[in-house]
Scaffold this motif. Sequence first.
Motif, PDB file in Angstrom:
ATOM      1  N   SER A 234      53.410  44.354  74.027  1.00 25.57           N
ATOM      2  CA  SER A 234      53.991  43.263  74.811  1.00 25.57           C
ATOM      3  C   SER A 234      54.363  42.087  73.913  1.00 25.57           C
ATOM      4  N   ILE A 237      57.452  43.091  71.838  1.00 30.69           N
ATOM      5  CA  ILE A 237      58.648  43.094  72.689  1.00 30.69           C
ATOM      6  C   ILE A 237      59.106  41.665  72.970  1.00 30.69           C
ATOM      7  N   SER A 238      58.154  40.774  73.242  1.00 32.80           N
ATOM      8  CA  SER A 238      58.505  39.372  73.520  1.00 32.80           C
ATOM      9  C   SER A 238      59.181  38.724  72.320  1.00 32.80           C
ATOM     10  N   ASP A 267      58.993  46.207  80.620  1.00 31.97           N
ATOM     11  CA  ASP A 267      58.169  46.226  79.408  1.00 31.97           C
ATOM     12  C   ASP A 267      57.176  47.384  79.437  1.00 31.97           C
TER      13      ASP A 267
END
Length: 448
Positions: A234, A237-238, A267
């Motif tokens: 996460s 990805i952010s 996500d």
Amino acid sequence: MAGIFVYVIIFLITLVSYRLLRKQKKESHGTSTHQLPPGSTGWPYIGETLQLYSQDPNVFFAAKKKRYGEIFKTHILGCPSVMLASPEAARFVLVTQAHLFKPTYPKSKERLVGPAALFFHQEDYHTRLRKLVQASLSIEAIRNLVPDIDALAASALDSWHGGHVVNTFHEMKKFSFDVGILLIFGRLEARYREELKKNYFIVDKGYNSFPNNIPGTAYKKALLARKRLSKILSDIISERKEKRLLEKDLLGCLLNSKDEKGEVLTDDQIADNIIGALFAAQDTTASVMTWIVKYLHDNPKLLEAVKAEQKAIRRLNEEGNQPLSWSQTRNMPITYKFILETLRMASIISFTFREAVADVEYKGYLIPKGWKVMPLFRNIHHNPEFFTDPQKFDPSRFEVAPKPNTFMPFGSGVHACPGNELANLEMLVVTHHLVSKFRYCFENHICQ
């Protein structure tokens, strides 16, 4: 205490009775039109699972085929199953009638990988994800990875120096994991890479363990590590979204994808497919590379031929101070045939699991809806009808292309491994460094 024991006995009797009634119902349903394939379903509930896992699987499958033919029923891992040991049957299940047989995995494994991963699905979602994975694995993309994979292989094997004992399979898993990270993320910060590696290997260790939620068990540790992996992914990805990069690695392909309605992947879907890609990229490739080490050791004459081919390439590159090139990896005929024969002999994927989504008739037999269906790759690869003297390690057999559907080391059909070109490249590069840097002592170990 006695009361608890009674309840346990009642529960077990109820469970076995349920399984027997369910089995009888399915069999009576099947005989109304076509009969079930020949074979034995073994003991109630446990079926023939113990027989399969307590002996050489080659012996189990060969004995079944000899007794019942190329299609037979059994009962393993709690599931009524049909096993198919012919190229025609494998094509029927995996290619021509693939829509009738869905991929199936135990729920315990699905929880660790992630339910949105590519290989748990069919139809539109599967088609969309497969195209994205294939885009990151195009020939152009793989060609561009050669210098990095070459450097990873050189570094991995350099760590073997020093006279200490190494576990070949574990070392190959580390290497294939690093290649997977390269494919998925391109250049990834060291802190992310190390956290991913640490937690991924905990998940990997628990993947084939007995599934339970008892604290301290391998499976429970794996579930906790899987949650940590989600958090790490996460964060990655952010960061990628914030930078708005249009990378062509797998993460970039997943992030930049939109379906016909303009919807992007969530996500969680991206994380599940990244972990799925790591699983697909790591264990099987590492297993084959470990078998390559064994077969090189076991066949001194073939080793010398592979070594001569690779040393000629190494000398040429040293003279020009050049790394291994894509064109060179495409021109290693002796080594490539050696790898093909390793894939055939080892048959890392002995069979694949499918599940019939409807009652299916095949060659006069019924495959009932809900039954597991397993094309037996190992049996086909070791069938003397297709490979003369199949127990002999003989790369020269690949001077002529095998008959269709008789050689399927990466599966077949819409669910065939999309990373076969990458896996072949890894094996060629590792073999190049292995035979040109080390000498074999033929005493069950490798010398510097």
